[in-house]
Design a protein around this motif. Structure first.
Motif, PDB file in Angstrom:
ATOM      1  N   GLN A 112      46.273  48.568  30.237  1.00  0.00           N
ATOM      2  CA  GLN A 112      45.032  46.964  31.495  1.00  0.00           C
ATOM      3  C   GLN A 112      44.150  47.027  30.901  1.00  0.00           C
ATOM      4  O   GLN A 112      43.110  47.901  30.406  1.00  0.00           O
ATOM      5  CB  GLN A 112      45.779  47.935  32.509  1.00  0.00           C
ATOM      6  CG  GLN A 112      45.430  47.068  33.692  1.00  0.00           C
ATOM      7  CD  GLN A 112      46.799  45.997  33.645  1.00  0.00           C
ATOM      8  OE1 GLN A 112      47.539  46.366  33.703  1.00  0.00           O
ATOM      9  NE2 GLN A 112      46.626  44.715  34.536  1.00  0.00           N
ATOM     10  N   ASP A 113      43.851  45.639  30.903  1.00  0.00           N
ATOM     11  CA  ASP A 113      42.245  45.277  29.877  1.00  0.00           C
ATOM     12  C   ASP A 113      41.943  44.480  31.923  1.00  0.00           C
ATOM     13  O   ASP A 113      41.497  43.721  32.642  1.00  0.00           O
ATOM     14  CB  ASP A 113      42.608  44.300  29.478  1.00  0.00           C
ATOM     15  CG  ASP A 113      41.719  43.645  29.311  1.00  0.00           C
ATOM     16  OD1 ASP A 113      41.381  42.578  28.250  1.00  0.00           O
ATOM     17  OD2 ASP A 113      40.250  43.609  29.673  1.00  0.00           O
ATOM     18  N   PHE A 114      41.040  45.989  31.884  1.00  0.00           N
ATOM     19  CA  PHE A 114      39.661  45.677  32.897  1.00  0.00           C
ATOM     20  C   PHE A 114      38.094  45.147  32.679  1.00  0.00           C
ATOM     21  O   PHE A 114      37.279  45.018  33.226  1.00  0.00           O
ATOM     22  CB  PHE A 114      39.491  46.737  33.796  1.00  0.00           C
ATOM     23  CG  PHE A 114      40.788  47.078  34.611  1.00  0.00           C
ATOM     24  CD1 PHE A 114      41.235  46.672  36.174  1.00  0.00           C
ATOM     25  CD2 PHE A 114      41.563  48.103  34.562  1.00  0.00           C
ATOM     26  CE1 PHE A 114      41.953  46.608  36.963  1.00  0.00           C
ATOM     27  CE2 PHE A 114      42.742  48.724  34.739  1.00  0.00           C
ATOM     28  CZ  PHE A 114      42.702  47.650  36.144  1.00  0.00           C
ATOM     29  N   LYS A 115      38.303  44.730  31.601  1.00  0.00           N
ATOM     30  CA  LYS A 115      36.173  44.043  30.460  1.00  0.00           C
ATOM     31  C   LYS A 115      35.846  42.925  32.031  1.00  0.00           C
ATOM     32  O   LYS A 115      36.467  42.443  32.361  1.00  0.00           O
ATOM     33  CB  LYS A 115      37.291  43.278  29.375  1.00  0.00           C
ATOM     34  CG  LYS A 115      37.808  44.583  28.496  1.00  0.00           C
ATOM     35  CD  LYS A 115      37.400  43.469  27.624  1.00  0.00           C
ATOM     36  CE  LYS A 115      38.452  44.641  25.386  1.00  0.00           C
ATOM     37  NZ  LYS A 115      39.914  44.091  25.849  1.00  0.00           N
ATOM     38  N   THR A 116      35.068  43.619  31.961  1.00  0.00           N
ATOM     39  CA  THR A 116      33.222  42.940  32.378  1.00  0.00           C
ATOM     40  C   THR A 116      34.660  42.957  34.297  1.00  0.00           C
ATOM     41  O   THR A 116      33.705  42.064  34.606  1.00  0.00           O
ATOM     42  CB  THR A 116      33.202  40.960  32.268  1.00  0.00           C
ATOM     43  OG1 THR A 116      34.915  41.126  31.913  1.00  0.00           O
ATOM     44  CG2 THR A 116      33.214  41.754  30.738  1.00  0.00           C
ATOM     45  N   SER A 117      35.029  43.775  34.690  1.00  0.00           N
ATOM     46  CA  SER A 117      35.448  43.566  35.719  1.00  0.00           C
ATOM     47  C   SER A 117      34.752  44.156  37.276  1.00  0.00           C
ATOM     48  O   SER A 117      34.109  44.822  36.538  1.00  0.00           O
ATOM     49  CB  SER A 117      37.465  43.464  36.246  1.00  0.00           C
ATOM     50  OG  SER A 117      38.408  42.944  35.481  1.00  0.00           O
ATOM     51  N   ILE A 118      34.618  43.755  38.524  1.00  0.00           N
ATOM     52  CA  ILE A 118      33.892  44.149  39.095  1.00  0.00           C
ATOM     53  C   ILE A 118      34.861  44.985  39.782  1.00  0.00           C
ATOM     54  O   ILE A 118      35.412  44.057  40.605  1.00  0.00           O
ATOM     55  CB  ILE A 118      33.282  43.399  40.449  1.00  0.00           C
ATOM     56  CG1 ILE A 118      31.796  42.539  39.661  1.00  0.00           C
ATOM     57  CG2 ILE A 118      32.596  43.931  41.392  1.00  0.00           C
ATOM     58  CD1 ILE A 118      31.489  41.353  40.470  1.00  0.00           C
ATOM     59  N   LEU A 119      34.739  46.713  39.630  1.00  0.00           N
ATOM     60  CA  LEU A 119      35.866  47.830  40.336  1.00  0.00           C
ATOM     61  C   LEU A 119      35.253  48.450  41.415  1.00  0.00           C
ATOM     62  O   LEU A 119      35.449  49.604  41.665  1.00  0.00           O
ATOM     63  CB  LEU A 119      36.151  48.699  39.373  1.00  0.00           C
ATOM     64  CG  LEU A 119      37.758  46.614  37.667  1.00  0.00           C
ATOM     65  CD1 LEU A 119      37.549  48.095  36.886  1.00  0.00           C
ATOM     66  CD2 LEU A 119      38.547  47.440  38.816  1.00  0.00           C
ATOM     67  N   ARG A 120      34.067  47.750  42.118  1.00  0.00           N
ATOM     68  CA  ARG A 120      33.053  49.369  42.886  1.00  0.00           C
ATOM     69  C   ARG A 120      34.735  49.367  43.949  1.00  0.00           C
ATOM     70  O   ARG A 120      35.158  48.766  44.545  1.00  0.00           O
ATOM     71  CB  ARG A 120      32.325  47.853  44.148  1.00  0.00           C
ATOM     72  CG  ARG A 120      31.487  47.950  42.704  1.00  0.00           C
ATOM     73  CD  ARG A 120      29.585  47.083  43.628  1.00  0.00           C
ATOM     74  NE  ARG A 120      28.530  46.602  42.145  1.00  0.00           N
ATOM     75  CZ  ARG A 120      27.724  47.011  42.966  1.00  0.00           C
ATOM     76  NH1 ARG A 120      27.837  48.210  43.849  1.00  0.00           N
ATOM     77  NH2 ARG A 120      26.765  46.974  41.916  1.00  0.00           N
ATOM     78  N   GLN A 121      33.904  50.233  44.661  1.00  0.00           N
ATOM     79  CA  GLN A 121      35.230  51.036  45.578  1.00  0.00           C
ATOM     80  C   GLN A 121      36.566  51.485  45.335  1.00  0.00           C
ATOM     81  O   GLN A 121      37.415  51.336  46.250  1.00  0.00           O
ATOM     82  CB  GLN A 121      34.892  50.572  47.244  1.00  0.00           C
ATOM     83  CG  GLN A 121      33.416  51.656  47.137  1.00  0.00           C
ATOM     84  CD  GLN A 121      32.064  50.430  47.337  1.00  0.00           C
ATOM     85  OE1 GLN A 121      32.187  49.777  47.074  1.00  0.00           O
ATOM     86  NE2 GLN A 121      31.467  51.523  46.288  1.00  0.00           N
TER      87      GLN A 121
END
Length: 225
Positions: A112-121
């Motif tokens: 899965q591509d989560f590049k540069t995403s904001i994944l806080r909590q």
């Protein structure tokens, strides 16, 4: 660039006389002209210049061939948008998104591509994330406990205060300014993870436990002295 889907186009070449063939154009230098492609969509006309179309002597080019070239150019898609709609990247776009607090627990998110995403909590507990990319992503406070992160990319990622309890990061990438400061790495497996010397020293100070899946001690996988 927008994705074009379920759209019907009607196109024609203008500036070419109906009595004049393309082959005759190629044999008559004085008749060569600038061609335009006119496409209509739902009653709206779009005119796209093809530039100077110069046909070489002896070369037969059909109107259909020209239209095929234009049609192909209409469907070039920005690679950043190519992750939507299934395949190895899942059903939704997760690249460059604000996914703070989202629940991905237990899901299969291979590559899965989560590049540069904001994944806080964000909650990834127990998820299968083999080969997933978290390049330059913000994972502050995320739950990555019991995840399969083999081969995942954490380059330039912010992995501070993340729960990595019993996570398997074998072969993951963590180059650049990747930071694990404040994270819980009890039982995490860092086998073959390239770490900066300062990060390795820091992690060795807090390393503890044995990975429940691989049976490897966290300190041993970090090559702590």
């Amino acid at each position: 660039m927008a994705i074009l889907s379920n759209v019907s186009f009607s196109c024609s070449i203008s500036n070419i006389s109906t009595k004049q063939s393309l082959s005759s154009l190629s044999n008559s230098p004085s008749s060569r002209s600038h061609c335009l492609i006119r496409c209509s969509q739902e009653g709206k006309e779009v005119v796209s210049p093809l530039g100077s179309v110069v046909l070489s002597l002896g070369e037969e080019v059909s109107k259909r061939s020209l239209l095929a070239i234009v049609s192909a150019s209409l469907f070039f898609v920005d690679p950043a948008l190519a992750f939507k709609g299934g395949g190895p990247y899942g059903q939704g776009v997760t690249r460059g998104q604000d996914l703070s607090g989202k629940d991905f627990s237990g899901q299969t998110l291979i590559r899965q591509d989560f590049k540069t995403s904001i994944l806080r909590q964000a909650n990834f507990k127990g998820a299968k994330l083999l080969g997933a990319s978290f390049f330059d992503a913000d994972l502050t406070g995320a739950d990555l406990s019991e995840t399969d992160l083999r081969g995942a990319d954490f380059s330039l990622a912010n992995v501070t205060k993340v729960n990595l309890t019993n996570a398997n990061l074998e072969g993951a990438t963590a180059t650049g300014n990747t930071s694990f400061k404040g994270s819980n790495i009890t039982g995490a497996d860092f086998t073959d993870v390239p770490l900066r010397d300062d990060q390795r020293v820091y992690l060795c100070k807090i390393a503890d436990g044995v990975n429940a899946t691989t049976g490897n001690a966290t300190r041993d996988t970090l090559l702590c002295n």
